[in-house]
Write a protein that holds these residues in place. Structure first.
Motif, mmCIF file in Angstrom:
data_model
loop_
_atom_site.group_PDB
_atom_site.id
_atom_site.type_symbol
_atom_site.label_atom_id
_atom_site.label_comp_id
_atom_site.label_asym_id
_atom_site.label_seq_id
_atom_site.Cartn_x
_atom_site.Cartn_y
_atom_site.Cartn_z
ATOM 1 N N VAL A 346 0.792 -1.136 0.033
ATOM 2 C CA VAL A 346 0.180 -0.134 -0.042
ATOM 3 C C VAL A 346 1.013 1.294 -0.061
ATOM 4 O O VAL A 346 1.746 1.383 0.825
ATOM 5 C CB VAL A 346 -1.034 0.161 1.284
ATOM 6 N N ILE A 347 0.609 1.999 -1.071
ATOM 7 C CA ILE A 347 1.430 3.597 -0.880
ATOM 8 C C ILE A 347 0.088 4.670 -1.091
ATOM 9 O O ILE A 347 -1.009 4.363 -1.365
ATOM 10 C CB ILE A 347 2.389 3.472 -2.188
ATOM 11 N N SER A 348 0.671 5.705 -1.161
ATOM 12 C CA SER A 348 -0.285 7.062 -1.533
ATOM 13 C C SER A 348 -0.517 6.948 -2.910
ATOM 14 O O SER A 348 0.454 6.727 -3.697
ATOM 15 C CB SER A 348 0.137 8.210 -0.724
ATOM 16 N N ARG A 349 -1.372 7.681 -3.442
ATOM 17 C CA ARG A 349 -1.635 8.132 -4.948
ATOM 18 C C ARG A 349 -0.650 8.884 -5.432
ATOM 19 O O ARG A 349 -0.390 8.741 -6.513
ATOM 20 C CB ARG A 349 -2.976 8.647 -4.967
ATOM 21 N N ASP A 350 -0.200 9.822 -4.591
ATOM 22 C CA ASP A 350 0.914 10.598 -5.048
ATOM 23 C C ASP A 350 2.206 9.937 -5.466
ATOM 24 O O ASP A 350 2.809 10.131 -6.365
ATOM 25 C CB ASP A 350 1.247 11.973 -4.220
ATOM 26 N N ALA A 351 2.480 8.915 -4.301
ATOM 27 C CA ALA A 351 3.628 8.143 -4.595
ATOM 28 C C ALA A 351 3.528 7.227 -5.680
ATOM 29 O O ALA A 351 4.352 7.147 -6.590
ATOM 30 C CB ALA A 351 3.905 7.431 -3.407
ATOM 31 N N LEU A 352 2.136 6.738 -5.982
ATOM 32 C CA LEU A 352 1.961 6.023 -7.084
ATOM 33 C C LEU A 352 2.220 6.695 -8.609
ATOM 34 O O LEU A 352 2.901 6.145 -9.334
ATOM 35 C CB LEU A 352 0.662 5.463 -7.325
ATOM 36 N N ASN A 353 1.660 7.828 -8.645
ATOM 37 C CA ASN A 353 1.899 8.831 -9.848
ATOM 38 C C ASN A 353 3.323 9.120 -10.105
ATOM 39 O O ASN A 353 4.046 9.064 -11.124
ATOM 40 C CB ASN A 353 1.055 9.983 -9.600
ATOM 41 N N LYS A 354 4.233 9.294 -9.118
ATOM 42 C CA LYS A 354 5.570 9.409 -9.332
ATOM 43 C C LYS A 354 6.331 8.304 -9.731
ATOM 44 O O LYS A 354 7.431 8.346 -10.253
ATOM 45 C CB LYS A 354 6.287 10.018 -8.028
ATOM 46 N N LEU A 355 5.773 7.115 -9.319
ATOM 47 C CA LEU A 355 6.488 5.756 -9.610
ATOM 48 C C LEU A 355 6.222 5.307 -10.918
ATOM 49 O O LEU A 355 6.895 4.364 -11.421
ATOM 50 C CB LEU A 355 6.483 4.750 -8.699
ATOM 51 N N ILE A 356 5.267 5.648 -11.667
ATOM 52 C CA ILE A 356 4.651 5.370 -13.144
ATOM 53 C C ILE A 356 5.899 5.820 -14.069
ATOM 54 O O ILE A 356 6.383 6.814 -14.276
ATOM 55 C CB ILE A 356 3.702 5.887 -13.469
ATOM 56 N N ASN A 357 6.313 4.712 -14.820
ATOM 57 C CA ASN A 357 7.426 5.141 -15.695
ATOM 58 C C ASN A 357 7.110 4.270 -17.015
ATOM 59 O O ASN A 357 6.912 3.037 -17.106
ATOM 60 C CB ASN A 357 8.805 4.392 -15.221
ATOM 61 N N GLY A 358 6.884 4.814 -18.090
ATOM 62 C CA GLY A 358 6.297 4.408 -19.259
ATOM 63 C C GLY A 358 4.872 3.551 -19.374
ATOM 64 O O GLY A 358 4.632 2.680 -19.960
ATOM 65 N N GLY A 359 4.156 4.127 -18.500
ATOM 66 C CA GLY A 359 2.734 3.654 -18.273
ATOM 67 C C GLY A 359 2.746 2.289 -17.560
ATOM 68 O O GLY A 359 1.729 1.791 -17.370
#
Length: 380
Positions: A346-359
């Motif tokens: 489980v992570i926060s949504r902001d962290a998820l958006n920052k970890l996205i790379n190439g979809g």
């Protein structure tokens, strides 16, 4: 020898400053216009010399005492400056007071609710009139009923509380509350305190314990056993603890807790909880403010709904679960909720958006790659 004039009582001239006494020669009496040409006897000279010496000693003692007092007073001022900060508004973001009228109304409502909950009904009504705050009768009714029953309990009148408990029996059972049994027990104890004359009435009233026999069997047995010592006096029996006056304070606390839970109210008013939390957090916030100003990094603290560090308020102030993102080290909120990944982390949504790379998203704790859209929001 220094020359000085000494005015006698009744003289029109004001007395000289006492500081001049230090330059006097106390072995001889100074010349005085009123005594010019009149020789002084040896006795008078000795008396005058002794008086001057006593005056000088008194002046020195007063100066020393004044120095000690001044030192103590100056330390008080420094202690006040050290322990009290006159400017505490800096720990609150200015954006909090943007909607001043709305904030003022919320604060007034919190004060009114606190006054109602504390039983100060007349003060609450006066505040509503002076602040033109409209409070619905539906909002006031639970507090009025609660305080009416509590006032009766303080006067050792169990009638209103028993009537209320019987009318809310089913809901109290759902809360696993023992309020009704404790009220019946206290009424039974009052009958026992009446001595042998109340024995038959106590036995008749014991029938009220029948619905509670399964859960409170031991306590009922104790009360029934106390009847054996009724003629000898419970005060000198093994059951003397039944007559302890602390039972009344306990029943008031039990009623307040269960009634507030049933009515959807907090045992302590939001204002008192906020004030107590603020007293705990304020010293920490003042230290943070001083550090931020010293290091000139005021941009660190610019969110009105977030503190720069976590402040421990104790178990008493724990009301709900809180999740902090292990990646960004930030507490989640409605705008930044916790997201559960396919792998279970489980992570926060902001962290998820920052970890996205190439979809694609790679979990920071395990090598599993996944689609960011597969993450599900968690609600605690």
């Amino acid at each position: 020898m220094a020359d000085c004039s000494l005015d006698l009582p009744g003289s029109s001239n004001p007395p000289s400053h006492l500081g001049l006494l230090r330059s006097w020669d106390h072995r001889r009496v100074p010349p005085c216009p009123a005594l010019q040409g009149t020789p002084l006897s040896a006795t008078l000279s000795l008396v005058m010399s002794q008086c001057c010496r006593k005056i000088k000693d008194t002046v020195q003692k007063l100066a020393s005492d004044h120095k000690d007092i001044h030192s103590s007073v100056s330390r008080v001022g420094k202690a006040i400056d050290r322990n009290f900060d006159s400017e505490i508004c800096g720990v609150v973001s200015d954006a909090v007071w943007d909607a001043r009228e709305q904030q003022q109304q919320i604060l007034q409502m919190a004060i009114v609710e606190h006054l109602y909950q504390q039983g100060m009904l007349s003060v609450a009504e006066e505040l509503c009139q002076e602040s033109t705050l409209n409070v619905d009768l539906d909002f006031k009714q639970p507090f009025l009923e609660l305080n009416r029953i509590l006032e009766a309990l303080h006067e050792q009148d169990l009638g209103p509380a028993l009537e209320w408990a019987v009318s809310h029996r089913q809901r109290l059972l759902e809360l696993n509350s023992s309020l009704e049994f404790k009220l019946h027990r206290l009424h039974f104890i009052r009958l026992l305190a009446g001595g042998p004359a109340k024995q038959l009435e106590a036995l008749s009233y014991a029938r009220h314990f029948q619905p509670f026999a399964r859960l409170h069997q031991r306590e009922i047995q104790v009360m029934m056993g106390s009847l054996v010592y009724l003629r000898l006096g419970l005060e000198k029996s093994p059951y003397c603890h039944l007559l302890d006056s602390s039972h009344w304070a306990e029943i008031c606390e039990t009623f307040t807790r269960d009634a507030c839970s049933l009515l959807g109210l907090s045992v302590e008013s939001p204002l008192s909880v906020s004030f107590a939390s603020g007293c705990v957090a304020l010293p920490v916030l003042m230290n943070i403010k001083a550090v931020i100003e010293q290091r000139q990094c005021t941009g660190v603290w610019n969110h009105k709904d977030e503190l720069p560090i976590e402040i421990e308020l104790g178990m008493k102030c724990w009301y709900h679960s809180v999740f902090a993102c292990p990646i960004l080290r930030q507490q989640t909120s409605d705008s930044n909720p916790p997201i559960k990944l396919i792998c279970g982390h489980v992570i926060s949504r902001d962290a998820l958006n920052k970890l996205i790379n190439g979809g694609k998203l790679k979990c920071p704790y395990c090598p599993m790659e996944q689609n960011p859209a597969d993450g599900k929001r968690i609600i605690f």
